[in-house]
Write an enzyme that holds these catalytic residues in place. Structure first.
Site, PDB file in Angstrom:
ATOM      1  N   CYS A   2      24.668 -37.058 -18.811  1.00 35.09           N
ATOM      2  CA  CYS A   2      24.243 -38.364 -19.309  1.00 35.09           C
ATOM      3  C   CYS A   2      24.306 -38.421 -20.835  1.00 35.09           C
ATOM      4  CB  CYS A   2      22.804 -38.654 -18.891  1.00 35.09           C
ATOM      5  SG  CYS A   2      22.558 -38.521 -17.126  1.00 35.09           S
ATOM      6  N   ARG A  27      31.445 -36.950 -22.041  1.00 31.92           N
ATOM      7  CA  ARG A  27      30.430 -36.148 -21.363  1.00 31.92           C
ATOM      8  C   ARG A  27      30.490 -36.324 -19.842  1.00 31.92           C
ATOM      9  NH1 ARG A  27      26.389 -34.450 -24.841  1.00 31.92           N
ATOM     10  NH2 ARG A  27      24.773 -34.500 -23.259  1.00 31.92           N
ATOM     11  N   TRP A  75      25.243 -39.791 -15.349  1.00 34.36           N
ATOM     12  CA  TRP A  75      25.962 -38.887 -14.444  1.00 34.36           C
ATOM     13  C   TRP A  75      24.966 -38.596 -13.325  1.00 34.36           C
ATOM     14  CZ3 TRP A  75      25.807 -33.856 -12.475  1.00 34.36           C
ATOM     15  CH2 TRP A  75      27.028 -33.332 -12.021  1.00 34.36           C
ATOM     16  N   ASN A 101      18.057 -38.224 -19.990  1.00 34.48           N
ATOM     17  CA  ASN A 101      19.082 -37.220 -19.656  1.00 34.48           C
ATOM     18  C   ASN A 101      18.326 -35.963 -19.234  1.00 34.48           C
ATOM     19  OD1 ASN A 101      21.173 -35.394 -19.534  1.00 34.48           O
ATOM     20  ND2 ASN A 101      21.539 -35.341 -21.743  1.00 34.48           N
ATOM     21  N   GLY A 102      18.621 -35.449 -18.035  1.00 31.35           N
ATOM     22  CA  GLY A 102      17.928 -34.247 -17.567  1.00 31.35           C
ATOM     23  C   GLY A 102      17.455 -34.453 -16.136  1.00 31.35           C
ATOM     24  N   GLU A 481      41.650 -18.637 -16.111  1.00 32.24           N
ATOM     25  CA  GLU A 481      41.549 -19.853 -16.927  1.00 32.24           C
ATOM     26  C   GLU A 481      42.697 -20.820 -16.625  1.00 32.24           C
ATOM     27  OE1 GLU A 481      39.316 -21.228 -18.452  1.00 32.24           O
ATOM     28  OE2 GLU A 481      40.236 -22.583 -19.907  1.00 32.24           O
ATOM     29  N   LYS A 485      42.105 -24.644 -15.432  1.00 26.89           N
ATOM     30  CA  LYS A 485      42.665 -25.781 -16.198  1.00 26.89           C
ATOM     31  C   LYS A 485      43.418 -26.717 -15.271  1.00 26.89           C
ATOM     32  CE  LYS A 485      40.905 -25.884 -18.911  1.00 26.89           C
ATOM     33  NZ  LYS A 485      39.842 -25.254 -19.575  1.00 26.89           N
ATOM     34  N   GLU A 488      40.881 -28.450 -12.344  1.00 26.88           N
ATOM     35  CA  GLU A 488      39.811 -29.363 -12.730  1.00 26.88           C
ATOM     36  C   GLU A 488      40.330 -30.726 -13.160  1.00 26.88           C
ATOM     37  OE1 GLU A 488      37.491 -28.109 -16.122  1.00 26.88           O
ATOM     38  OE2 GLU A 488      39.224 -27.239 -17.095  1.00 26.88           O
ATOM     39  N   HIS A 504      45.303  -8.007   0.182  1.00 23.55           N
ATOM     40  CA  HIS A 504      44.083  -7.775   0.960  1.00 23.55           C
ATOM     41  C   HIS A 504      43.602  -9.076   1.609  1.00 23.55           C
ATOM     42  CE1 HIS A 504      43.955  -3.665  -0.362  1.00 23.55           C
ATOM     43  NE2 HIS A 504      44.254  -4.088  -1.568  1.00 23.55           N
ATOM     44  N   LYS A 603      30.989 -32.856 -19.544  1.00 22.44           N
ATOM     45  CA  LYS A 603      31.347 -31.935 -20.625  1.00 22.44           C
ATOM     46  C   LYS A 603      30.239 -30.938 -20.879  1.00 22.44           C
ATOM     47  CE  LYS A 603      33.812 -30.467 -24.106  1.00 22.44           C
ATOM     48  NZ  LYS A 603      34.911 -29.558 -23.729  1.00 22.44           N
TER      49      LYS A 603
HETATM   50  C1  F6R Z   1      36.352 -26.077 -18.186  1.00 14.04           C
HETATM   51  C2  F6R Z   1      35.133 -26.207 -18.967  1.00 14.04           C
HETATM   52  C3  F6R Z   1      33.883 -25.678 -18.395  1.00 14.04           C
HETATM   53  C4  F6R Z   1      32.986 -25.091 -19.496  1.00 14.04           C
HETATM   54  C5  F6R Z   1      31.630 -24.696 -18.897  1.00 14.04           C
HETATM   55  C6  F6R Z   1      30.728 -24.086 -19.950  1.00 14.04           C
HETATM   56  O1  F6R Z   1      37.456 -26.589 -18.861  1.00 14.04           O
HETATM   57  O2  F6R Z   1      35.139 -26.745 -20.045  1.00 14.04           O
HETATM   58  O3  F6R Z   1      34.125 -24.740 -17.388  1.00 14.04           O
HETATM   59  O4  F6R Z   1      33.626 -23.990 -20.066  1.00 14.04           O
HETATM   60  O5  F6R Z   1      31.009 -25.830 -18.362  1.00 14.04           O
HETATM   61  O6  F6R Z   1      30.449 -24.985 -20.962  1.00 14.04           O
HETATM   62  P1  F6R Z   1      29.913 -24.501 -22.355  1.00 14.04           P
HETATM   63  O7  F6R Z   1      30.994 -23.681 -22.996  1.00 14.04           O
HETATM   64  O8  F6R Z   1      29.619 -25.749 -23.110  1.00 14.04           O
HETATM   65  O9  F6R Z   1      28.691 -23.665 -22.095  1.00 14.04           O
END
Ligand code: F6R
Length: 608
Positions: A2, A27, A75, A101-102, A481, A485, A488, A504, A603
């Site tokens: 949020c 976000r 959110w 937010n929370g 990673e 990428k 997601e 396996h 985010k």
């Molecule tokens: C993926 C991504 C997330 C963050 C994760 C941790 O592209 O961005 O997997 O890496 O939510 O977020 P932070 O780094 O803000 O703790």
């Protein structure tokens, strides 16, 4: 998650709130709303979907005049995304309004208590309980009501609150959810994050847990939870305002990928002085650093993947055992933290709930915690014993790219420094590594130059159902990673596997045409990974190989090859991840998705 924006001052609040919320779109949200005091009463408008629906509904704020207001992008956690559940919420007499937010963890008990007192609830949210509780305690003094509410609610929160009987002020309070307060000559602001108000001011205050901020049009005051006035330091934000703009790129994600050469340079260059690595922000002497016997790296998502690379690099260079944990697991597994251990938490936002909880758990157990953090003044930055900032600037796209690259570099620097103070590498080795590090930005530029080729390749896979990423050692961490990428932002199912583990079980999923991306940058593991390529090829896979220049014979086994310039094998992730980020991005674009706003994602994950 949020986003909150609030304004009180001389200008029209709705304009500033809509503009600020648009800066927080990154976000992640599913509905939006705002409450404005029009001189007599509070009016609320809410809508489901993108912010532009709220903009159209209010004629860009024109139908909501007034100079005091709060806005929110939601959110959903409690209650489906709909207009009723969207914030702001009203108390029963529509004289108090609140955004949140929370998560209020004890909302069910509080709701029951209020129901018994005759309160009725219009929404399924945990938030509405708070505004009704304020109503219950409010006897004319907002501060008294707020402090009473704070004693009752459990969980995480950032609140913005307006009382119609006191329209000359906004109240703001937080615990474990981000909230900043800003001040300009035209008024005062609240926001979940700096980019929301950067257009109006660079002067901000970071509200600490259970502090209350009271904003007037030309004044700002702070109080403790016991309503005692406190003083706080103003922080000047140095960020370039352009950093939070798209600057001609189609998406923030693409722009941020192109910022990686700069990010990498900004993260290492201030820490290399006279041919030595100087990490002032560590606040540790060389002796203290050399005495570290064990490292626990704790993080979530991509930051965790950076941590997996960090394990390989630190263990290889400094010969210190490293355990890497997902923060959501670490915090509940009663971890054994041995004498001489140091905990490293990695987080772009510095607000991730699980990572923050892991930090607190470690500190409670008496361990030194180093934060590798991007956002200055974030909760993790403030609570860690020392902070190594990744100077990536604001990262807006939900899928991280440049902050991840900066995290890698911070970990390399730490590994090199530790190896040096422990006498595991000498001056010559250190010099050579520093030289390799200095070449990485221009090598990333080179790889970014392959954009069109990768786009064409990605276009062939927009219809793919499953894509696999394999590698060994550091290449496995790159696979993790690369796979995240892709999935997601393009919603293509994808898995990363340690190449040796395929047979396996997972190899049974490979069929004719399945794309397998094999990463083979580590010289000592190259032949082993090539054998795994042969195995999947013979089961019909189409193989995209990512390997270093000079390994041309891989073309005998792989169908498509991306070559990576030579560097120290320990730094390979910084290069090999670039085409994989680009691949994920272009599969998403090819499918017509908004790469900056992947569905269901936020985010900054401020709830567990
Ligand atoms: C993926 C991504 C997330 C963050 C994760 C941790 O592209 O961005 O997997 O890496 O939510 O977020 P932070 O780094 O803000 O703790």
């Amino acid at each position: 998650m949020c986003g909150i924006v609030g304004y009180i001052g001389a200008a029209q609040a709705a304009d500033i709130i809509l503009e600020g919320l648009s800066r927080l779109e990154y976000r992640g949200y599913d509905s939006a709303g705002m409450a404005i005091f029009d001189g007599e009463k509070i009016n609320i408008s809410k809508s489901v979907g993108r912010l532009k629906v709220l903009e159209e509904m209010t004629h860009n704020g024109e139908t909501m005049p007034g100079c005091v207001g709060i806005g929110h992008t939601r959110w959903a956690t409690h209650g489906v995304p709909n207009t009723v559940n969207a914030h702001p919420h009203f108390n029963r007499s529509e004289t108090i309004t609140l955004v949140h937010n929370g998560i209020i963890e004890n909302y069910i008990a509080l709701k029951e208590m209020l129901k018994k007192k005759g309160y009725e609830f219009a929404t399924d949210t945990d938030t509405e309980v708070v505004v009704q509780l304020l109503d219950y305690y409010y006897k004319g003094d907002p501060m008294e009501a707020i402090t009473k509410v704070l004693q009752r609610v459990q969980g995480s929160y950032a609140f913005g609150i307006i009382f119609a009987e006191h329209p000359d002020r906004i109240y703001a309070v937080r615990k474990d959810s981000p909230l900043i307060v800003g001040r300009s000559k035209d008024g005062c602001f609240i926001a979940s994050d700096v980019p929301a108000i950067l257009k109006y001011t660079r002067k901000v205050f970071y509200v600490d847990n259970q502090e209350i901020a009271v904003l007037f049009k030309d004044d700002l005051r702070f109080y403790s939870i016991d309503a005692e006035e406190i003083t706080k330091d103003e922080v000047f934000i140095e960020w370039d305002a352009k950093a939070a703009e798209k600057g001609g790129y189609e998406h923030f994600m693409l722009k941020e990928m192109y910022e990686q050469p700069k990010t990498v340079t900004d993260t290492f260059s201030p820490r290399i002085k006279d041919g030595k690595i100087v990490i002032d922000d560590l606040n540790m002497t060389d002796e203290e650093l050399a005495a570290v016997k064990k490292i626990h790296i704790v993080a979530c998502g991509s930051a965790y993947h950076a941590g997996v690379t960090g394990k390989y690099v630190i263990e290889d260079l400094a010969r210190i055992p490293v355990e890497v944990d997902l923060a959501s697991e670490f915090r509940y597994r009663n971890p054994i933290l041995e004498e001489g251990a140091m905990v490293i938490v990695i987080s772009q936002s510095g607000e991730t709930a699980d990572t923050l909880a892991a930090l607190r758990e470690s500190k409670e157990k008496g361990f030194r915690v180093l934060g590798i953090v991007n956002v200055v003044g974030s909760s993790i930055a403030r609570e860690a014993d020392s902070v190594m900032y990744t100077w990536a600037g604001p990262e807006i796209a939900v899928a991280t790219t440049k902050a991840y690259s900066a995290q890698l570099v911070a970990l390399y620097l730490l590994a090199m420094k530790m190896a040096y103070v422990k006498g595991k590498i000498d001056d010559v080795e250190l010099d050579s590594m520093i030289e390799d590090l200095k070449c990485i930005p221009s090598q990333i530029e080179l790889l970014l130059g392959n954009e069109k080729r990768i786009q064409r390749f990605a276009n062939r896979y927009v219809g793919a159902k499953d894509i696999f990423f394999i590698g060994r050692g550091i290449d496995y961490s790159i696979a993790l990673e690369g796979s995240l990428k892709l999935k997601e932002i393009s919603y293509v199912h994808s898995e990363a596997y340690a190449a040796g583990e395929l047979k396996h079980g997972t190899i049974s999923l490979i069929e004719k045409g399945t794309l397998v991306t094999a990463i083979a940058t580590q010289p000592q593991l190259y032949a082993k990974t090539v054998s795994n390529i042969v195995e999947v090829k013979s089961r019909g896979a189409f193989v995209l190989a990512v390997t270093t220049e000079g390994n041309d014979e891989i073309e005998k086994n792989a169908d498509y090859v991306i070559y990576i310039p030579q560097t120290n094998p320990l730094f390979m992730n910084s290069l090999a991840i670039i085409p994989l980020q680009m691949f994920g991005y272009y599969v998403s674009v090819g499918k017509g998705y908004d790469a900056d706003h992947p569905r269901n994602l936020a985010k900054s994950v401020t709830v567990e």
